[in-house]
Design a protein around this motif. Structure first.
Motif, short mmCIF file in Angstrom:
data_model
loop_
_atom_site.label_atom_id
_atom_site.label_comp_id
_atom_site.label_asym_id
_atom_site.label_seq_id
_atom_site.Cartn_x
_atom_site.Cartn_y
_atom_site.Cartn_z
N LEU A 190 0.81 -1.22 0.00
CA LEU A 190 0.00 0.00 0.00
C LEU A 190 0.85 1.27 0.00
O LEU A 190 0.37 2.34 -0.38
CB LEU A 190 -0.94 -0.01 1.22
N ASN A 191 2.10 1.15 0.41
CA ASN A 191 3.01 2.30 0.41
C ASN A 191 3.82 2.39 -0.88
O ASN A 191 4.71 3.24 -0.99
CB ASN A 191 3.96 2.22 1.60
N GLY A 192 3.53 1.49 -1.83
CA GLY A 192 4.25 1.51 -3.09
C GLY A 192 5.62 0.85 -3.01
O GLY A 192 6.44 1.00 -3.92
N GLU A 193 5.88 0.11 -1.93
CA GLU A 193 7.17 -0.55 -1.74
C GLU A 193 7.11 -2.01 -2.17
O GLU A 193 6.09 -2.69 -2.00
CB GLU A 193 7.57 -0.49 -0.26
N LEU A 194 8.21 -2.49 -2.72
CA LEU A 194 8.26 -3.89 -3.15
C LEU A 194 8.62 -4.83 -2.01
O LEU A 194 8.29 -6.02 -2.06
CB LEU A 194 9.27 -4.05 -4.29
N VAL A 195 9.30 -4.31 -0.99
CA VAL A 195 9.69 -5.13 0.16
C VAL A 195 8.95 -4.61 1.39
O VAL A 195 8.99 -3.41 1.69
CB VAL A 195 11.21 -5.08 0.42
N THR A 196 8.27 -5.52 2.07
CA THR A 196 7.50 -5.18 3.26
C THR A 196 8.21 -5.71 4.50
O THR A 196 8.70 -6.85 4.50
CB THR A 196 6.09 -5.78 3.18
N SER A 197 8.26 -4.90 5.53
CA SER A 197 8.94 -5.29 6.77
C SER A 197 7.94 -5.37 7.91
O SER A 197 7.11 -4.48 8.08
CB SER A 197 10.03 -4.27 7.11
N VAL A 198 8.00 -6.47 8.66
CA VAL A 198 7.19 -6.61 9.87
C VAL A 198 8.10 -7.08 11.00
O VAL A 198 9.10 -7.73 10.78
CB VAL A 198 6.03 -7.62 9.67
N VAL A 199 7.74 -6.72 12.22
CA VAL A 199 8.51 -7.13 13.40
C VAL A 199 7.64 -8.01 14.27
O VAL A 199 6.57 -7.61 14.73
CB VAL A 199 8.99 -5.90 14.20
N ILE A 200 8.09 -9.23 14.45
CA ILE A 200 7.38 -10.20 15.29
C ILE A 200 8.35 -10.75 16.32
O ILE A 200 9.43 -11.23 15.97
CB ILE A 200 6.82 -11.36 14.44
N GLU A 201 7.97 -10.64 17.58
CA GLU A 201 8.81 -11.15 18.68
C GLU A 201 10.23 -10.60 18.58
O GLU A 201 11.22 -11.33 18.71
CB GLU A 201 8.81 -12.68 18.68
N CYS A 202 10.32 -9.29 18.33
CA CYS A 202 11.59 -8.55 18.29
C CYS A 202 12.46 -8.92 17.09
O CYS A 202 13.63 -8.51 17.02
CB CYS A 202 12.39 -8.75 19.58
N GLU A 203 11.93 -9.67 16.15
CA GLU A 203 12.70 -10.03 14.96
C GLU A 203 12.06 -9.41 13.72
O GLU A 203 10.85 -9.54 13.51
CB GLU A 203 12.79 -11.55 14.79
N GLU A 204 12.89 -8.75 12.91
CA GLU A 204 12.39 -8.15 11.67
C GLU A 204 12.37 -9.19 10.56
O GLU A 204 13.37 -9.88 10.32
CB GLU A 204 13.26 -6.97 11.26
N VAL A 205 11.24 -9.30 9.90
CA VAL A 205 11.08 -10.25 8.81
C VAL A 205 10.68 -9.49 7.56
O VAL A 205 9.76 -8.68 7.58
CB VAL A 205 10.01 -11.32 9.13
N TYR A 206 11.40 -9.74 6.45
CA TYR A 206 11.08 -9.08 5.19
C TYR A 206 10.17 -9.98 4.35
O TYR A 206 10.31 -11.21 4.34
CB TYR A 206 12.36 -8.77 4.41
N CYS A 207 9.24 -9.34 3.64
CA CYS A 207 8.27 -10.07 2.84
C CYS A 207 8.15 -9.43 1.46
O CYS A 207 8.42 -8.25 1.29
CB CYS A 207 6.89 -10.06 3.52
N SER A 208 7.72 -10.23 0.50
CA SER A 208 7.48 -9.72 -0.85
C SER A 208 6.35 -10.51 -1.48
O SER A 208 6.06 -11.64 -1.09
CB SER A 208 8.75 -9.82 -1.71
#
Length: 325
Positions: A90-108
């Motif tokens: 939704l932000n026009g980015e190809l890579v999405t970042s989420v933080v779960i249990e203090c760990e950053e996970v990248y998604c596409s």
């Protein structure tokens, strides 16, 4: 880590309307098939979190994921066949970042390529094998013209990669999965391949962006030919590596047809000895991957003696082995 929670958070960052979600697998990534119920539009969602630590690498960095997606966008505008086109959030980015249990996970997210996933049985005719060779060559032909920015980062498949693989296999010897004698033979074979690779030059004709994970399950039969999927391990390496991987799941009596298809598009001599080296590395890479999976240790223990006796020993004796299996 609660990947279900992570997945739900990622979904909300995209413009999916009434999505139906199916888990596919967890290997080098956690993958899901996402289908919008009304439109039928289908996507592949990837959480770039490998199943084992020995699969982590440069390819899991945000910049590297962005680079892979940039290549796919460029390839999609050039290829006559379907490509897994990146889909922005939704932000026009190809890579999405989420933080779960203090760990950053990248998604596409990639658009789904519809077709039939291919099997080894599909490559039993001269025509299909030759077509595979041609499509590998088309990919390499595009790679030669692909211009990337200075921030473009992907794995490199050179001597350091070989050393990492050997280290993973050494851990198998330390755990008792591989005997001391078996590892010594593997180490000798790796040393031979490493010495030869050090003598190879990285030229415009020999080195560039490769798929690096070509096997039948990463090939989709579409109406006009064969499409490549899963560029998650793609990076910079010798073009011969992709050709060698294609040869591994091709019947030995048809491998010349694979090379013929390739050289019809990119003329030149293909060094069989070089293919042998990369076929050896591809096979050993599978064992190295399984070492960190406890449930596969029995399989390794069962199959490693055959790898040593029928492949490594004659390989060290200078015989043509892998191209004839």
């Amino acid at each position: 880590m609660d990947y279900t929670k992570c997945f739900k958070e990622v979904i909300l960052k995209y413009s999916f309307i009434d999505p139906f979600v199916e888990f596919i697998r967890h290997n080098e990534n956690i993958t899901y098939k996402v289908t919008e119920k009304r439109s039928g539009d289908t996507y592949l969602m990837r959480m770039h979190k490998p199943i084992t630590k020995n699969m982590q690498g440069v390819q899991n960095m945000r910049e590297a994921i962005q680079s892979e997606l940039e290549f796919l966008l460029a390839w999609s505008s050039h290829s006559e066949l379907p490509v897994q086109i990146p889909f922005a959030n939704l932000n026009g980015e190809l890579v999405t970042s989420v933080v779960i249990e203090c760990e950053e996970v990248y998604c596409s997210v990639l658009k789904w390529v519809f077709g039939e996933t291919m099997s080894k049985k599909d490559f039993t005719s001269e025509g299909m094998v030759s077509t595979l060779g041609k499509h590998i060559a088309y990919l390499h032909q595009f790679s030669r013209s692909f211009k990337h920015s200075s921030s473009f980062i992907r794995p490199e498949y050179g001597v350091e990669w070989i050393n990492t693989m050997l280290t993973q296999l050494r851990s198998g010897e330390e755990m008792g999965i591989i005997t001391i004698r078996e590892f010594q033979i593997l180490e000798n074979a790796f040393s031979l391949v490493t010495d030869r690779m050090k003598g190879l030059s990285k030229t415009f004709e020999t080195w560039g962006f490769i798929h690096a994970d070509i096997h039948n399950s990463n090939l989709i039969r579409v109406s006009r030919g064969i499409s490549f999927i899963d560029f998650g391990l793609s990076g910079f390496g010798y073009y011969a590596m992709d050709v060698a991987m294609g040869a591994l799941f091709t019947k030995k009596e048809l491998r010349d047809d694979l090379l013929s298809g390739y050289t019809n598009i990119i003329p030149g001599r293909i060094d069989i000895a070089q293919l042998e080296d990369f076929m050896f590395l591809a096979i050993c890479g599978y064992y190295a991957f399984l070492v960190s999976r406890k449930e596969k240790h029995e399989w390794i223990r069962e199959h490693i003696p055959g790898l040593i006796e029928h492949l490594c020993d004659p390989f060290l004796e200078g015989k043509t082995v892998f191209y004839n299996i």
